[in-house]
Design a protein around this motif. Structure first.
Motif, mmCIF file in Angstrom:
data_model
loop_
_atom_site.group_PDB
_atom_site.id
_atom_site.type_symbol
_atom_site.label_atom_id
_atom_site.label_comp_id
_atom_site.label_asym_id
_atom_site.label_seq_id
_atom_site.Cartn_x
_atom_site.Cartn_y
_atom_site.Cartn_z
ATOM 1 N N TYR A 87 0.747 -1.447 0.068
ATOM 2 C CA TYR A 87 -0.142 -0.086 -0.034
ATOM 3 C C TYR A 87 0.778 0.971 -0.102
ATOM 4 O O TYR A 87 0.537 2.146 -0.932
ATOM 5 N N ALA A 88 1.898 1.417 0.874
ATOM 6 C CA ALA A 88 2.715 2.449 1.124
ATOM 7 C C ALA A 88 3.471 2.735 -0.352
ATOM 8 O O ALA A 88 3.631 3.859 -0.600
ATOM 9 N N VAL A 89 3.943 1.740 -1.139
ATOM 10 C CA VAL A 89 4.534 2.077 -2.240
ATOM 11 C C VAL A 89 3.485 2.274 -3.463
ATOM 12 O O VAL A 89 3.902 3.399 -4.019
ATOM 13 N N VAL A 90 2.513 1.636 -3.509
ATOM 14 C CA VAL A 90 1.517 1.721 -4.567
ATOM 15 C C VAL A 90 0.903 3.062 -4.592
ATOM 16 O O VAL A 90 0.716 3.768 -5.376
ATOM 17 N N GLU A 91 0.487 3.361 -3.176
ATOM 18 C CA GLU A 91 -0.364 4.824 -2.943
ATOM 19 C C GLU A 91 0.754 5.772 -2.715
ATOM 20 O O GLU A 91 0.123 6.980 -2.739
ATOM 21 N N GLY A 92 2.064 5.610 -2.608
ATOM 22 C CA GLY A 92 3.006 6.621 -2.280
ATOM 23 C C GLY A 92 2.720 7.415 -0.891
ATOM 24 O O GLY A 92 2.834 8.296 -0.627
ATOM 25 N N GLN A 93 2.388 6.379 0.157
ATOM 26 C CA GLN A 93 1.976 6.675 1.390
ATOM 27 C C GLN A 93 2.875 5.942 2.451
ATOM 28 O O GLN A 93 2.322 5.041 3.113
ATOM 29 N N PRO A 94 4.163 6.446 2.551
ATOM 30 C CA PRO A 94 4.851 5.929 3.564
ATOM 31 C C PRO A 94 4.438 5.899 4.886
ATOM 32 O O PRO A 94 4.616 4.884 5.944
ATOM 33 N N SER A 95 3.516 7.017 5.361
ATOM 34 C CA SER A 95 2.946 6.900 6.749
ATOM 35 C C SER A 95 2.139 5.633 7.003
ATOM 36 O O SER A 95 1.844 5.508 8.178
ATOM 37 N N ALA A 96 1.702 5.091 5.970
ATOM 38 C CA ALA A 96 0.746 3.814 6.214
ATOM 39 C C ALA A 96 1.584 2.888 7.095
ATOM 40 O O ALA A 96 1.058 2.136 7.724
ATOM 41 N N LEU A 97 2.791 2.976 6.621
ATOM 42 C CA LEU A 97 3.692 1.783 7.533
ATOM 43 C C LEU A 97 3.727 2.159 8.975
ATOM 44 O O LEU A 97 3.648 1.214 9.980
ATOM 45 N N GLY A 98 3.620 3.217 9.410
ATOM 46 C CA GLY A 98 3.538 3.649 10.891
ATOM 47 C C GLY A 98 2.360 3.341 11.534
ATOM 48 O O GLY A 98 2.058 2.893 12.611
ATOM 49 N N TRP A 99 1.309 3.797 10.528
ATOM 50 C CA TRP A 99 -0.065 3.420 11.011
ATOM 51 C C TRP A 99 -0.284 1.790 11.028
ATOM 52 O O TRP A 99 -1.093 1.148 12.094
ATOM 53 N N ALA A 100 0.395 1.072 10.086
ATOM 54 C CA ALA A 100 -0.026 -0.390 10.329
ATOM 55 C C ALA A 100 0.963 -0.734 11.450
ATOM 56 O O ALA A 100 0.336 -1.570 12.476
ATOM 57 N N ALA A 101 2.038 -0.357 11.999
ATOM 58 C CA ALA A 101 2.822 -0.717 13.283
ATOM 59 C C ALA A 101 1.729 -0.396 14.380
ATOM 60 O O ALA A 101 1.857 -1.390 15.305
#
Ligand SMILES: Nc1ncnc2c1ncn2[C@@H]1O[C@H](COP(=O)(O)OP(=O)(O)OP(=O)(O)O)[C@@H](O)[C@H]1O
Ligand SMILES: [Mg+2]
Lengths: 240, 286
Positions: free
Chosen positions: A124-138
């Protein structure tokens, strides 16, 4: 304790059936639920945060069943394999070994779960260009999924002490559907309450629930603040 | 490490009395334990290893009281135990399995552990297959893994329950010799059904029968039970009806029987030199 943790982790994480069963159930999730698209239902707000919450919601629908069932044979495994004589004759202490085993086996069984979840987050982070998603995922994983897994792990360690692992598995699956998945409109259930092991309430603390997450007359969607107050006094606010 | 046991009784749930007021002293060195199936040998050894609590009676090992948690811990720190119904983790290699047990026994230094495991794999002749999964090991190979794990922490007390069952003759003789060499200032308690293993390695032994002590003494003492009670009979006809036939060998057109009996079982019987096995059988026959 550390030695037992290490070895129990290694033995469980290398178990081919663990990965196979997870993969099969995961395939069902991809086909039957929007794990690929992460349908956000016209959500407004931080989309990465919401997407990670939806991903968690989809995974916790079925993967915990695999988690519980794959744990069920572990508590009695030493006895079944007749290794207990050797282990008990060492000065390592039964309680310490039990704690080590619990931690090691639960962590190992959660690995495929985490791989699926963080794999999706990364995609998701790569495709949508949203690295913050990784933080939310964690955050979502630690706060909403892990506590559920800790509880289910304890259940899967205590249950097979009283029941044969196969019987426990059947009851566990029944418990999962009854206590965590079925809509509250159907029958009295733990679903959508603070006692649900899906971590739903905690996710409400991270993002407001999507309109269809809570269904049935008794469980209306509620806001973050409302969820917090419910956590403090379950029967209070939000029931109207 | 001396083992002092007094009035030891173990009654299992369901009422089976496996040990019945056993009083016994096991000195340092190699000590044999004989007894028929169900005599209580395994139960006795499991109590000594701290795996089982007795119903009543006292056990002290090297001065440590096995009724207390501290006593059991102190004994287990210097204990090597090979259970009769040995199990392993099938998904681990022999080396990794030994590494795990070594860690549980408190061998924390990785290099010391690696060295010790290497030595022991050599001793039990498993170096070639050390990195193969235990799943594919034969019964005898598993037993050797069991023997290696018992020796890991250089134990002062070795309790081995039928260690040579399933080993080929070469390996059996090698292992019992190893045990005898280890004995020295250690205590090695060996339970077995192979009387010859005791005869070849132990000076003293005990015999259990129905949970009670039937004999305690030297190998010579037990052999002497059969003095004037062992006979050979060569006959073309059927086996003698009195006494217990120990062996039957074809000889010419007839058979040669070896018989343990209080009186000559046949007019043609000739006295023979008793062995430990004869002594054991004579004792059991009363
Ligand atoms: N877990 C158990 N529960 C109930 N009874 C048991 C248990 N273990 C052993 N027994 C009984 O206790 C008695 C002694 O058994 P034990 O295994 O100590 O004998 P043993 O001398 O080791 O026999 P073997 O030579 O066959 O190994 C037997 O009558 C057996 O049936
Ligand atoms: Mg036995």
């Amino acid at each position: 304790m550390i030695a037992t943790l290490r070895y129990e982790f290694a033995m469980q994480v290398r178990r081919p059936s663990l990965w196979i069963v997870y993969a099969l159930v995961f395939a069902v999730l991809i086909v039957a639920l929007p794990f690929g698209s992460l349908d956000l239902n016209d959500y407004e707000g931080s989309v990465g945060r919401q997407a990670m919450s939806v991903a968690a919601q989809i995974l916790v629908s079925l993967l915990p069943i695999v988690y519980g069932c794959m744990l069920a044979d572990r508590p009695s495994r030493d006895r079944v394999l007749r290794v207990d004589g050797i282990l008990d004759a060492t000065p390592s202490g039964r309680t310490a070994r039990l704690i080590g085993k619990y931690a090691g086996v639960c962590a190992a069984t959660a690995v495929p779960f985490a791989v699926a979840y963080f794999g999706r987050a990364l995609l998701y982070a790569v495709v949508e260009g949203q690295p913050s998603a990784l933080g939310w995922a964690a955050l979502t994983f630690l706060a909403s999924i892990v506590p559920g897994l800790v509880f289910l792990g304890a259940l899967a360690f205590a249950g097979p002490l009283l029941l044969p692992p196969m019987v426990f598995r059947v009851l566990f699956v029944a418990y999962w559907f009854w206590g965590n998945l079925i809509p509250a409109a159907m029958m009295p259930t733990l679903s959508h309450t603070i006692f649900s092991a899906t971590g739903e309430y905690v996710r409400y603390g991270i993002v407001a629930p999507p309109p269809r997450a809570a269904s049935g007359p008794a469980r209306r969607p509620c806001s973050t603040s409302c969820a917090r107050s419910r956590l403090r006094s379950p029967p209070g606010c939000g029931s109207a | 490490m001396r083992i002092d046991v007094s009035g030891l009784t173990k009654t299992y749930k369901g009422g089976a009395r496996a040990l019945d007021g056993l009083t016994l002293t096991v000195p340092t060195g190699m000590y044999g334990l004989l007894g028929s199936n169900g005599a209580g040998k395994t139960t006795f050894m499991r109590i000594l290893a701290g795996l089982l609590r007795p119903t009543s009676g006292r056990v002290a090992i090297g001065g440590h009281d096995m009724a207390t948690a501290e006593g059991r811990l102190a004994v287990q720190r210097t204990l090597g135990y090979l259970p009769q119904d040995l199990g392993v983790y099938p998904d681990l290699s022999a080396r990794r399995f030994l590494d795990y047990i070594a860690l549980l026994k408190g061998l924390h230094s990785r290099s010391a552990r690696r060295r010790r495991i290497g030595e022991l794999l050599e001793v039990v002749a498993l170096s070639d297959v050390a990195d193969r999964r235990l799943k594919g090991f034969s019964g005898g190979m598993l037993r050797r893994v069991g023997i290696a794990q018992a020796l890991l922490a250089d134990p002062r007390l070795l309790i081995v329950d039928e260690p040579t069952t399933g080993l080929d003759p070469e390996e059996r003789i090698r292992f019992r010799t190893l045990l005898a060499q280890l004995a020295g200032d250690r205590t090695v308690l060996l339970s077995t059904h192979i009387v010859d293993d005791v005869a070849q390695t132990c000076r003293s032994l005990a015999v259990l029968a129905k949970g009670r002590l039937a004999f305690q003494g030297t190998v010579g003492d037990l052999v002497s039970h059969a003095y004037h009670r062992v006979w050979t009979v060569s006959t073309p006809g059927p086996a003698p009806v009195t006494g217990r036939v120990v062996s039957a060998l074809p000889e010419g057109t007839g058979m040669r029987y070896r018989v343990v009996a209080a009186a000559p079982p046949d007019p043609r019987a000739r006295p023979a030199e008793p062995t430990l096995e004869d002594g054991y059988l004579a004792l059991m026959d009363g």
